[in-house]
Write an enzyme that holds these catalytic residues in place. Structure first.
Site, short mmCIF file in Angstrom:
data_model
loop_
_atom_site.label_atom_id
_atom_site.label_comp_id
_atom_site.label_asym_id
_atom_site.label_seq_id
_atom_site.Cartn_x
_atom_site.Cartn_y
_atom_site.Cartn_z
CE1 TYR A 1 -0.13 5.20 -5.29
CE2 TYR A 1 0.09 6.60 -3.35
CZ TYR A 1 0.52 5.52 -4.11
OH TYR A 1 1.58 4.76 -3.67
CB SER B 1 -0.93 -0.07 1.22
OG SER B 1 -1.71 1.07 1.35
CE LYS C 1 -0.45 2.00 -3.81
NZ LYS C 1 0.21 0.72 -4.13
#
Ligand SMILES: NC(=O)c1ccc[n+]([C@@H]2O[C@H](COP(=O)([O-])OP(=O)(O)OC[C@H]3O[C@@H](n4cnc5c(N)ncnc54)[C@H](OP(=O)(O)O)[C@@H]3O)[C@@H](O)[C@H]2O)c1
Length: 336
Positions: free
Chosen positions: A193, A179, A197
């Site tokens: 983004y 992650s 994650k």
């Protein structure tokens, strides 16, 4: 009378402290048995560059057989050659496969079947293939959100699906999801983004509950900013706000990050973090995450409130950066 109350309170506190100390000392007994990488088959997606390549090197140095997965064939071959330099015996092999992890689940099942026919069943899968994009929510094309989710999240789902059944049959294995600290805290410019994650964390928690009875341990790694080709590429277009916020912590070297991830995965730790910031974020976000050791739980119970307090100063400073940038931008727009 009052001294009796004081005595009883002190005895109570001493008992609690002794109990906690006992739990802390007994902690290693409750942790999973470490996995030996000597002779193990480790698959690293994104293994041709940056953190993934360093993870492959670290595992190879410990005697593992490696399958590297990435798209660009010439970079894969270069990485294969570089990793082979670190062999500790002449039986070790690095196998490279060019495939896009995000395209098709069946594709991943096919290539990982081939890899297992060559190097044996997968003992550890490291899902490291990933990419990032920095930009304001409304400025990012919606296709970028889809692309990032496909590579960072679905790519990990497909690769994991291709190995988990065999791991369950063998009642052993390690699965790592790489992650990011941006998967623990959402920051300016990372709306696309961060979401991918954070998604890995949810996937990892649910999967860990399913596979733990089969002696399979899942690790989520939360690297900080790390000096890799991917990081250099992203930095070219990074927003000023994100740059200023990121300056609150230093940039790590990929070999160091890889060593921490491999060590934690081998030990079966659920969360893997690097440095003081990483430790603080991992305690703060531990919530209902799987328990890797009693020591970890005790640390979280004791430190969480204090870290939340310190975290408030970080949040205030990040908010102030964003506000200052907005005021400056509006001023310069007026003068133009
Ligand atoms: N560097 C950082 O600061 C940092 C911080 C936190 C987390 N991370 C995470 O760590 C991971 C690695 O980052 P990095 O900085 O080392 O990146 P990097 O240097 O750009 O390497 C990315 C690797 O992933 C592969 N890859 C990308 N898309 C792929 C796809 N669709 N299918 C197969 N392989 C693919 C790339 O090879 P090809 O392009 O040839 O396919 C390359 O091997 C990423 O998940 C990233 O989000 C990085």
């Amino acid at each position: 009378m009052s001294w009796m109350v004081l005595l009883a309170a002190s005895a109570g506190i001493a008992l609690v402290v002794a109990f906690l100390l006992l739990l802390y000392l007994a902690s290693p007994l409750a942790s999973p048995k470490p996995l030996s990488l000597s002779g193990a088959h480790v698959v690293v997606t994104g293994g041709s560059s940056g953190i993934g390549k360093s993870i492959a090197v670290e595992c190879f140095k410990q005697g593992a057989f490696i399958t590297l997965i990435a798209r660009n064939e010439s970079r894969l071959l270069e990485a294969k050659k570089e990793i082979e330099k670190y062999s500790i015996n002449d039986k070790q092999v690095v196998h490279a496969i060019s495939v896009d992890v995000s395209k098709d689940c069946a594709d991943m099942e096919r290539v990982l079947k081939q890899a297992q026919e060559k190097l044996g069943p997968v003992d550890m899968l490291v899902n490291c293939a990933g990419t990032s994009v920095n930009g304001k929510f409304e400025d990012l094309e919606s296709s970028r959100f889809e692309q990032l989710m496909a590579i960072n999240y679905l790519g990990s789902v497909y690769s994991t699906r291709a190995v988990v059944a065999t791991m369950k049959e063998r009642r052993m294995g390690r699965i790592v999801f790489v992650s990011s600290q941006a998967g623990q805290v959402g920051l300016f410019g990372y709306s696309a983004y961060s979401a991918t994650k954070f998604a890995l964390r949810g996937l990892a928690e649910a999967l860990q509950m399913e596979v733990k009875p089969y002696n399979i341990y899942v690790t989520v790694a939360y690297p900080p900013d790390t000096d890799t080709p991917g990081f250099a590429e992203e930095s070219k277009t990074k927003l000023l706000e994100t740059k200023l916020i990121s300056e609150s912590s230093s940039v790590c070297q990929p070999d160091h990050v890889a060593r921490v991830i491999v060590k934690d995965a081998v030990q079966g730790k659920f969360s893997s973090s690097v440095g003081t910031d990483g430790y603080m974020l991992t305690i703060l976000t531990s919530g209902m995450s799987p328990i890797s050791s009693i020591a970890e739980v005790l640390e979280a119970v004791i430190l969480m409130g204090f870290f939340r307090f310190i975290g408030l100063f970080y949040i205030a400073s990040f908010d102030s950066i964003v506000h200052r940038c907005m005021v400056q931008k509006e001023k310069s727009e007026k003068t133009d």
